[in-house]
Each structure stands twice: as C-alpha cells, then as structure tokens.
Enzyme design. Structure first.
Site, short mmCIF file in Angstrom:
data_model
loop_
_atom_site.label_atom_id
_atom_site.label_comp_id
_atom_site.label_asym_id
_atom_site.label_seq_id
_atom_site.Cartn_x
_atom_site.Cartn_y
_atom_site.Cartn_z
N CYS A 1 0.83 -1.21 0.00
CA CYS A 1 0.00 0.00 0.00
C CYS A 1 0.87 1.25 0.00
O CYS A 1 0.47 2.29 -0.56
CB CYS A 1 -0.95 0.01 1.20
SG CYS A 1 -0.14 -0.09 2.81
N CYS B 1 27.75 33.28 14.60
CA CYS B 1 28.65 33.07 15.73
C CYS B 1 28.34 34.08 16.84
O CYS B 1 28.23 35.28 16.58
CB CYS B 1 30.10 33.21 15.28
SG CYS B 1 31.30 33.04 16.62
N CYS C 1 33.79 27.95 13.52
CA CYS C 1 33.52 29.30 13.00
C CYS C 1 34.61 29.67 11.99
O CYS C 1 35.81 29.51 12.28
CB CYS C 1 33.49 30.31 14.14
SG CYS C 1 33.32 32.03 13.59
N CYS D 1 36.57 32.77 13.70
CA CYS D 1 37.25 32.45 14.97
C CYS D 1 38.18 31.25 14.83
O CYS D 1 39.11 31.08 15.63
CB CYS D 1 36.23 32.16 16.07
SG CYS D 1 35.16 33.54 16.50
N HIS E 1 -1.73 1.56 7.34
CA HIS E 1 -2.18 1.43 5.95
C HIS E 1 -2.10 2.78 5.27
O HIS E 1 -2.48 3.81 5.83
CB HIS E 1 -3.63 0.91 5.91
CG HIS E 1 -4.14 0.71 4.52
ND1 HIS E 1 -3.59 -0.20 3.64
CD2 HIS E 1 -5.17 1.32 3.85
CE1 HIS E 1 -4.26 -0.16 2.50
NE2 HIS E 1 -5.22 0.75 2.60
#
Length: 404
Positions: free
Chosen positions: A72, A223, A275, A278, A356
């Site tokens: 189904c 960030c 980051c 960073c 179903h």
C-alpha cells in the site's frame, strides 16, 4: 542530449532560449531557471507546433493499483506521482529516451512508465493495474524494500526519485579525482553564492526529477563570539517538518510546522561547526530557509518519532491550505509571495506496526480517494484528517508550470 543531433541542437536551442527570453522581457542571467528547463520548455513548444508529432491522449486516471503483499505504501506514492502532471507526461511520452546521458539502463523508468500508461489508458479497459513488474525492478535496485514487511511511504518516495534520476540523468558521468578545493564566497552576496552552488549541482545532476522536485535550502550560522555569518546550501527533494505539540484546541496548522522548521536554533560548542572567522567551535545559532523554490514541493509531516527503545506516531490533526500556500516568508528576504496549490496527499492510518497508506489526488473532475484497487470520488471537506502524512503542492505563480 545524446548523439550527433543533440550537438547541433544545442546551438539552436541556445539561440531559441535567447529569443524566448528577450521576447518575454526577461534577463537570462537573472532568470531563475536552468538550461535544462528552458530546453524542455522549448521542446514542448516545438512539439505543440508540429502537428506530425505524437499527441498525448489521456484517460481519466481514476484507476486503482493491486496490492501485491503489503505494498500500500508503493500504491499511494505512485498515485501521487501519477498526478504530478509534468512527470506523468514525461513518462508517457518517453521523453527520457531522447535526452538521457546516464550509462545506466532505464529499467526502473521503463517499468514506472508502464504503470502510468496503465493508470492513464484512454480505453480504461483495466479497472486495476498490477505493479508487480515495477515492484520487482525497484526491489532489485533497493533490496531493503523487498519482502512483505511494513515500509515507510516517504522513505520509498525518496529512494524512488533518486533511482529514477540516476537512470535518466542528462549529465554524463565524470569521475572526480581527489578532493575538490573548498570555495570561499566572502565577497559574494548570498544569492550569488547560492547560484554558484546550484550551477555546480546541475553540472552533475540534471533530470526531470531535478526540474520538478529539487529545491535549495540555506543553513545560516551566526557566531555568538565574533557575530560572523556563514551559509551552506543543500539540495532537497522534500521538506520534513516537525509537528508542534498538541495545542489547547487539539490541532496545529501547517504554518506552525513551517515556523518550527525555520525557527532559530541555539547550538552549544560541542554541537556547533568551526567558525570560519574564529577558527574554533563557539556557541552559535542556526536557521534554515528556502533559497530556491521547486516547482513541486513535497512536504513530509514527521509523525514518527524514534526514541532509544521505541517508535511512536503522532496523530495530531494538522490543517493545511488547499490553495495559495505562501512559502515566501520562508525564503530569501523580499522574495515576495511564492504560492502553491495542493494536488495530492499520501495518508497513513493506524499505528506504527499496523498501518495502511492511501492517497487523495486531484484531477480535472475533482478529488478522488485511492485505496489500493478501490477508487472513489471525494469532496474537499473530506481531505483534512489527522492521517495526512505527505503533501504534494504545485507552484502556481510560476512561468514554468507542470499543471495542465
């Protein structure tokens, strides 16, 4: 397009593209449409103009599919795809035979197209179509779905679209050697960066599946230390939406699901990526949005939750619009309204272990309910139930439409 004729056709196609774009007052470099879509559109115009070309004659499409043993999930998804007019017409016209570059034999596409031919047979001699051959070919490619166990319709849809795309990919396979250099887009605008990534995707993956179902998601990281924003872009063929906890009224809206999907999420150091500025892991926030909208957007309501010990199903009633679903607020800033109309629903009734699948599909004469071999008319007020699982929407305010 394969063969010598396609080489000659590319130049004329490009010229026709320029003519079509200029006549409609569009700028090619800013038009949000791939070359393959332009090619397909132009070929469609040429086919219409040429009276000698084969004309597509359709039956009502109101034909059931035989359940051949817990299938189904397959029947419901196939009925929904059968009512995706762009894909249906592409299959019935066997357009893939004229444009595929993939080295793979199109066995699955052939079997899938044969099922659609039976469903849309103009003579409508068979009230039920047997998908046995299609099922056998699919399970040969994806053995995970073989047997008679319960299967997930959304998972089947993903595998099916992926396998069809692989067989009819317009791009020749090119072996990649080594790791590709990471691109930096510091000087680019977000739209330019997204366009570069989309073009890169189309260089490898380009088919009718991409034309219709593929969109682009943007993931934006902010960030908390240096306030740097970074973006990544991913291709999607469906949106899997979380369902909020039941409200006081006992129901939620599709918009609430979309809001939850796109809301800002806080990431701690352990779960955040590096980051770019960073050069270390920091606390940040993440937000998802739609960068490029597909022609057909498939929305999966994530009703099944997996915990450590079990799987549970949410039966929360999620109301959804039948027309004019506006996804503009979840796209790029100032993108305006992006409207979609509903044309098919895949439903799941029952529990995790005893479920179903059925489908509700829209045709020229209204809605119909597809329950394996049974097909019955349906009114619009019968569509909204807590069984809705996968929603199929067609973009309505677009020049490249697949609706009749």
């Amino acid at each position: 397009m394969p063969g010598a004729s396609s080489v000659n056709g590319e130049g004329s196609c490009e010229a026709l593209c320029r003519t079509l774009v200029s006549q409609n007052g569009l700028q090619r470099e800013t038009t949000d449409i791939s070359q393959s879509v332009l090619y397909t559109s132009l070929m469609g115009l040429l086919l219409v103009a040429d009276n000698e070309k084969e004309q597509l004659t359709l039956g009502s499409g109101r034909t059931g599919l035989r359940n051949i043993g817990n299938t189904c999930f397959l029947n419901a998804v196939v009925q929904c795809l059968s009512h995706t007019c762009g894909l249906r017409d592409y299959c019935l016209l066997k357009s893939y035979k004229h444009e595929k570059f993939s080295k793979e034999e199109a066995k699955l596409m052939e079997a899938f197209s044969k099922v659609l031919s039976g469903l849309w047979d103009v003579n409508e001699g068979d009230t039920v179509v047997n998908p046995r051959q299609f099922y056998n070919v699919f399970t040969e490619a994806v053995p995970y779905f073989s047997g008679y166990s319960q299967q997930d319709a959304q998972e089947f849809l993903r595998f099916l679209l992926d396998k069809l795309h692989t067989e009819i990919n317009r791009r020749p396979y090119v072996r990649r050697t080594g790791k590709e250099p990471e691109q930096k887009f510091a000087r680019f605008r977000i739209s330019e960066e997204a366009a570069v990534m989309w073009k890169k995707h189309l260089e490898r993956d380009d088919s009718i599946i991409v034309d219709l179902f593929s969109g682009q998601l943007r993931s934006s990281l902010h960030c908390s230390v240096c306030s740097h924003y970074s973006n990544t872009f991913d291709v999607f063929c469906d949106l899997s939406l979380p369902i909020p906890k039941r409200s006081s009224t006992g129901e939620v809206t599709l918009r609430e699901c979309l809001d939850l999907f796109s809301q800002e999420e806080k990431l701690d150091k352990e779960n955040s990526p590096m980051c770019e500025r960073c050069n270390r892991r920091t606390e940040c926030t993440k937000r998802l949005s739609i960068q490029r909208f597909p022609q057909v957007i498939v929305i999966h309501l994530n009703r099944f939750t997996t915990s450590r010990w079990s799987i549970s199903k949410s039966t929360v009633y999620v109301s959804f619009p039948l027309t004019n679903l506006d996804l503009g607020p979840y796209g790029p800033v100032d993108c305006g309204s992006v409207l979609y109309d509903l044309y098919a629903i895949c439903n799941h009734a029952g529990t995790v272990n005893m479920g179903h699948y059925t489908a509700c599909c829209l045709d020229e004469n209204g809605w119909c309910f597809y329950n394996d071999s049974s097909v019955t008319p349906l009114t619009e007020n019968q569509l909204q139930t807590n069984q809705a699982y996968v929603l199929f929407y067609q973009r309505s305010n677009s020049t490249a439409t697949v609706r009749k």
